[in-house]
Each structure stands twice: as C-alpha cells, then as structure tokens.
Design a protein around this motif. Structure first.
Motif, short mmCIF file in Angstrom:
data_model
loop_
_atom_site.label_atom_id
_atom_site.label_comp_id
_atom_site.label_asym_id
_atom_site.label_seq_id
_atom_site.Cartn_x
_atom_site.Cartn_y
_atom_site.Cartn_z
N GLU A 1 0.83 -1.19 0.00
CA GLU A 1 0.00 0.00 0.00
C GLU A 1 0.87 1.24 0.00
OE1 GLU A 1 -2.00 -1.28 3.47
OE2 GLU A 1 -0.76 -0.10 4.77
N GLY A 2 0.45 2.25 -0.70
CA GLY A 2 1.23 3.47 -0.76
C GLY A 2 0.85 4.31 -1.96
N PRO A 3 1.57 5.39 -2.21
CA PRO A 3 1.15 6.33 -3.24
C PRO A 3 1.58 5.98 -4.65
CG PRO A 3 3.08 7.14 -2.09
CD PRO A 3 2.69 5.87 -1.42
N ASP A 4 2.51 5.05 -4.84
CA ASP A 4 3.04 4.79 -6.17
C ASP A 4 2.30 3.65 -6.85
OD1 ASP A 4 6.25 5.13 -4.66
OD2 ASP A 4 4.99 6.65 -5.55
N GLU B 1 14.62 0.24 -5.02
CA GLU B 1 15.01 1.36 -4.17
C GLU B 1 14.14 1.40 -2.93
OE1 GLU B 1 16.66 3.43 -2.29
OE2 GLU B 1 17.54 4.25 -4.14
N TRP B 2 14.75 1.10 -1.79
CA TRP B 2 14.00 1.11 -0.53
C TRP B 2 13.88 2.52 0.03
CZ3 TRP B 2 11.71 -3.01 1.91
CH2 TRP B 2 12.01 -4.28 1.41
N LEU B 3 14.90 3.33 -0.15
CA LEU B 3 14.88 4.68 0.40
C LEU B 3 14.09 5.59 -0.52
CD1 LEU B 3 18.55 4.99 1.69
CD2 LEU B 3 16.51 4.22 2.92
N ARG B 4 12.77 5.44 -0.49
CA ARG B 4 11.91 6.18 -1.40
C ARG B 4 11.68 7.62 -0.94
NH1 ARG B 4 10.01 1.13 -0.90
NH2 ARG B 4 8.65 1.70 0.82
N GLY B 5 11.93 7.90 0.31
CA GLY B 5 11.74 9.25 0.83
C GLY B 5 12.56 9.42 2.09
N TYR B 6 12.65 10.67 2.56
CA TYR B 6 13.47 10.92 3.74
C TYR B 6 12.93 10.22 4.97
CZ TYR B 6 16.17 13.13 7.36
OH TYR B 6 17.00 13.33 8.43
N THR B 7 11.61 10.16 5.09
CA THR B 7 11.02 9.48 6.25
C THR B 7 11.48 8.02 6.33
OG1 THR B 7 9.07 10.92 6.23
CG2 THR B 7 8.86 8.81 7.35
N PRO C 1 3.12 1.20 -3.99
CA PRO C 1 4.45 1.00 -4.53
C PRO C 1 4.83 -0.47 -4.52
CG PRO C 1 4.59 1.77 -2.28
CD PRO C 1 3.14 1.79 -2.66
N THR C 2 5.66 -0.85 -5.48
CA THR C 2 6.17 -2.21 -5.47
C THR C 2 7.33 -2.28 -4.51
OG1 THR C 2 7.59 -1.63 -7.33
CG2 THR C 2 5.48 -2.71 -7.83
N ALA C 3 7.44 -3.38 -3.78
CA ALA C 3 8.52 -3.57 -2.82
C ALA C 3 8.72 -5.05 -2.65
CB ALA C 3 8.15 -2.93 -1.47
N PRO C 4 9.91 -5.48 -2.21
CA PRO C 4 10.13 -6.91 -2.01
C PRO C 4 9.05 -7.53 -1.14
CG PRO C 4 12.19 -5.74 -1.89
CD PRO C 4 11.12 -4.70 -1.98
N VAL C 5 8.73 -8.77 -1.42
CA VAL C 5 7.64 -9.45 -0.73
C VAL C 5 7.90 -9.53 0.77
CG1 VAL C 5 6.44 -11.65 -0.50
CG2 VAL C 5 6.96 -10.75 -2.76
#
Length: 484
Positions: free
Chosen positions: A266-269, A316-322, A274-278
């Motif tokens: 879940e997320g904005p992309d 890319e895991w570091l999608r934002g500063y948070t 957003p896609t992320a590792p399972v």
C-alpha cells in the motif's frame, strides 16, 4: 536479586521470595524506577503516575516516605535508590540484580540480529516466556500500565509476529495457531499477526476458520477504528478464497529480505501502491528491508536491490526521507526520539530533507564501491571524508547503562542518518571483519553480508540463488568484487 514485572510483581533472591514494600504504591514506585534503570524519574513524575493526576497535597512527602522504606528494605540485597536532583534512580549495574523486563528486551534484540530462523525462534521463545501476564498485573491499573508499558507491549506483539512468520517458514503452522489464537482476537489492528494466523489455519485445513477470522477482524476494525483491512490482509483473504497453491508452501526460512521480487504494497506509487520486495517489515508506517548482513553499514547498501543488474521496480528502498530516518532508527543507528524529531523536521523543511536523502544515497554508492572494489581509492576517500565529518560532529556522553559512548550531536539536523551510517562504516573498515564481507551473486540481488564461517555464498541461502533451490554454502566462498 531478581525482579519480575512482566505479570504480578515479584522480588526473589535465589529461590526465596522477598517481601518488598508494605503498600501497593511502594511496589509500584519501585517498578517505575526499575523500568527506567539508571535514569532519573522526577518526584513530580512519580506523583503523577502514582495518583494519576489526582494527587493529594501530601503526595510529595508520601513519595519521600515510600523511598525511605524501600531503601531500608533493599539495602541488605545490594540495590540502591539514589537521589538525583529532584528525583530518584536505581543503579542498573548493581551486582546480582536482574529485571525480567530488561532481559526480555535484550533477548528480543538478540533475536532480531540472528540470520538463522531456528535461532531466532529459540530466542523469541525465551523472551516471550518471561511474560506471566500483563505488566505489573497486581500493582498497576490499565491506565498506568498503558503509560508505563506501551513500548514493551508493542515489542511483545512484534516478537509474536516474527516468531509466527519464522514458524510458518519452517512448516510449523500448528504451533502458530496455538500461539496466536488469543492475541489475534485481542489485537485486530495488528494485521501482520492476523495474517499469520489466517495462513496457519489455512495450512491446517481450516479454510472456513481462516475466512471467519478475516470477517471478524474486518468487523472489529470498522467498529473500533473506522477503517477497512489493509491491502496486505485483503490480498491474503482473496488468496484463501481462491485456494492459491502458494499458500500451501511454507515460506523459505532464510532471513527475510529477498530483493528483486516485487509484490504489491500500500502506498502512493502505482495503482495498488508502490512495489517492494515481498518480505519486508512495517515500521512507523514505512516498509523496510529485513536485516540480513549483520552490520548497519552493510544494511545501508542493502537498501538497494540489484546492484549488478538493471534497475527493477521496488529495488530502491529509500523512497523518501522518512524511510531513511525510520530505517536509521530500526538499525539502532539513531534513538527513537531522534527519529521522531527528524520526521517532524523533514515535514517542515522538505527541500533540506530531499538533499539529505540524496546525500545518503550517494554515500551508499560510494560505500558499496569501497567494499566491493578494495582497490577503488576514490570510493575509499569519499567514505573516509564522510566518516571524518561524522567524527567531528560526535560528542562523548554517558549512556543509561553508565558507560560512555560516542553520539552524534542533534546539531547535524537532517543529515544525522547519513553521518550516523558514515561513522558505522568507518568502524567496519577499521575492523578485521571487513575482510569477511561478501557480495551475494544472486541475479537481482548483490546485497552484502558478513561471512564469519568463510563458506557462505548467498546473502540468504533459502531466498537467494536459483530461487532458493540450491544450498547457499560452498567450499569456496565468492570474494568481494567477484563477478556475478
């Protein structure tokens, strides 16, 4: 002397139970100090906790009386209550004194650092076995318990979740059903917990119960929180309905964190997030990769998947500063209060936050080059320059355990995570363990890890390399810098 706070209050010396405090409030006061070892708890704070905002005029004097009685009773056992300014503290280094709450946290942190799922389960068993009931069940009410023990309670649930996932990966779904039946009902908001139980029920041939659990969880979420289940739990529900054959297979029991295998989050992309590792961990609303390397500096490199191949969705895991700030706290590079402050500061200064994020990403690339190409002088010099700056921004302070340690000054602002990992990288480069760093040859991976036994090839033998169908241990390890 042994103090037990995870349940009813108990004090023991060997096998003998020791009577401490003639009044419930005295035992409660001592418990507050034991939950904050080495830290000063002000008299005002004690008054507020003991009387919950409705203290009588004589409350401060009563607290002093309680402390005097406790000192007299504990003096023969070597535990001192010190007066510090306008408050009190217990000495955490007192000989022979142990507190089950501190031991629980220690075991949980040790489990998090283990790569082997069986070792993690054993440590989680030991940690969770210390809980005999609610925190201070006989001396604190629900409100005080929430104020004192919310972090402990949250860590306990996280331990239950991770242990369940490890047991599912090991094919022990029956144990998961036993462990989670009650916690999942009590905490519908812990969707990771509910998901583990749903999976365990399905694998045990109880599809109807798994679907019933989803329905009851959904009702509870709507009634108590006014929200629908998240995307992950809803997707699991759909898979159960479809009898997805993947649900029948235990997950691979290596350390979670397989890069390069995208899944919906879940997320904005994107249309569904957003896609992320399972395999990932949810911390403060951010998806983070699981620790796999055994060192924080290497974990920074592992926030990008697929170093040797084309860029893939979710790499890319570091999608934002948070995400960067939360990751730094999750890997113990920063204190939790630092993370909270940085998240707020980033909201107020988005431009500076973006620049700090890019600085961290650039340092990550330099560090990866330095570790995988030992002859790359320019990469080493870039890492060394960042480490030198981090050293200049550090101060030497006394920790809660009474030991001194270097800590970065908050004056570093939004650059704090980047400087913290630079200092960690310098420590690794000055340590002989640097020569045990290996690069995973997985096609979509390239993650770094410490190979202490000199025989590992894959960062996680069960989740990397030929889809996990080969053993990750070979007689000739792949050295850092070797081709894929």
């Amino acid at each position: 002397m042994e103090f037990k706070l995870l349940g009813t209050f108990e004090a023991r010396r060997g096998r003998q139970r020791v009577a401490v405090g003639s009044r419930r409030q005295e035992r409660c006061l001592l418990s507050v100090l034991l939950l904050h070892p080495g830290r000063t708890v002000t008299t005002s704070r004690l008054v507020d906790l003991l009387w919950d905002g409705a203290a009588p005029a004589s409350a401060r004097g009563t607290v002093h009386t309680y402390v005097g009685r406790l000192r007299a009773g504990l003096r023969p056992y070597g535990l001192r209550i010190e007066t510090r300014h306008d408050g009190y503290a217990v000495d955490p280094g007192a000989a022979g004194v142990s507190v089950d709450a501190q031991e629980f946290v220690r075991l949980a942190r040790r489990a998090e650092a283990r790569d082997d799922p069986a070792e993690r389960v054993d440590l989680y068993d030991r940690a969770l076995g210390l809980w005999r009931g609610p925190l201070l069940a006989d001396v604190a009410g629900d409100r005080l318990r929430d104020r004192l023990g919310v972090e402990l309670a949250d860590l306990r649930l996280s331990c239950l979740e991770q242990r369940a996932e490890d047991r599912l990966a090991m094919g022990l779904h029956g144990r998961v059903v036993e462990d989670l039946a009650r916690p999942a009902g009590e905490h519908p908001e812990r969707e990771r917990l509910v998901g583990c139980l749903m999976t365990a029920l399905y694998r045990g041939g109880r599809k109807a119960d798994a679907l019933g659990l989803y329905r009851s969880t959904r009702r509870a979420l709507i009634k108590e929180f006014g929200i629908e289940p998240g995307a992950g739990l809803s997707a699991l529900h759909d898979r159960v309905l479809r009898d997805d054959p993947r649900l029948e297979r235990p997950g691979r029991p290596g350390r979670p964190g397989r890069p390069g295998r995208p899944g919906r989050r879940e997320g904005p992309d994107g249309p569904d997030g957003p896609t992320a590792p399972v395999q990932a961990v949810r911390v403060r609303g951010e998806w983070l990769p699981w620790n796999t390397s055994g060192h924080p500096a290497l974990e920074l490199c592992n926030t990008y998947a697929g170093w040797g191949g084309p860029r893939r969705p979710g790499s890319e895991w570091l999608r934002g500063y948070t995400t960067l700030a939360v990751w730094a706290g999750h890997t113990d590079l920063l204190e939790e209060h630092d993370v909270t402050r940085l998240m707020e500061l980033a909201r107020r200064r988005p431009g500076e936050a973006a620049a700090a994020l890019e600085e961290a990403r650039a340092f990550r690339a330099d560090l990866y080059a330095c570790l995988t190409r030992p002859d790359d002088v320019s990469a080493f010099e870039a890492v060394a320059a960042a480490a030198a700056e981090a050293a200049g921004a550090s101060v030497f302070v006394r920790g809660e355990d009474g030991l001194g340690r270097w800590r970065l000054s908050p004056a570093a602002g939004l650059r704090l995570p980047a400087l913290a990992v630079a200092r960690s990288a310098a420590e690794l480069l000055a340590d002989p363990r640097r020569f045990t760093v290996r690069r995973c040859p997985g096609e979509d991976c390239g993650w770094l890890f410490l190979d202490r036994i000199g025989q590992r090839r894959w960062c996680s033998p069960e989740t990397c390399g030929s889809g996990g169908d080969v053993c990750g241990f070979e007689r000739s390890p792949v050295p850092v810098g070797a081709g894929k």
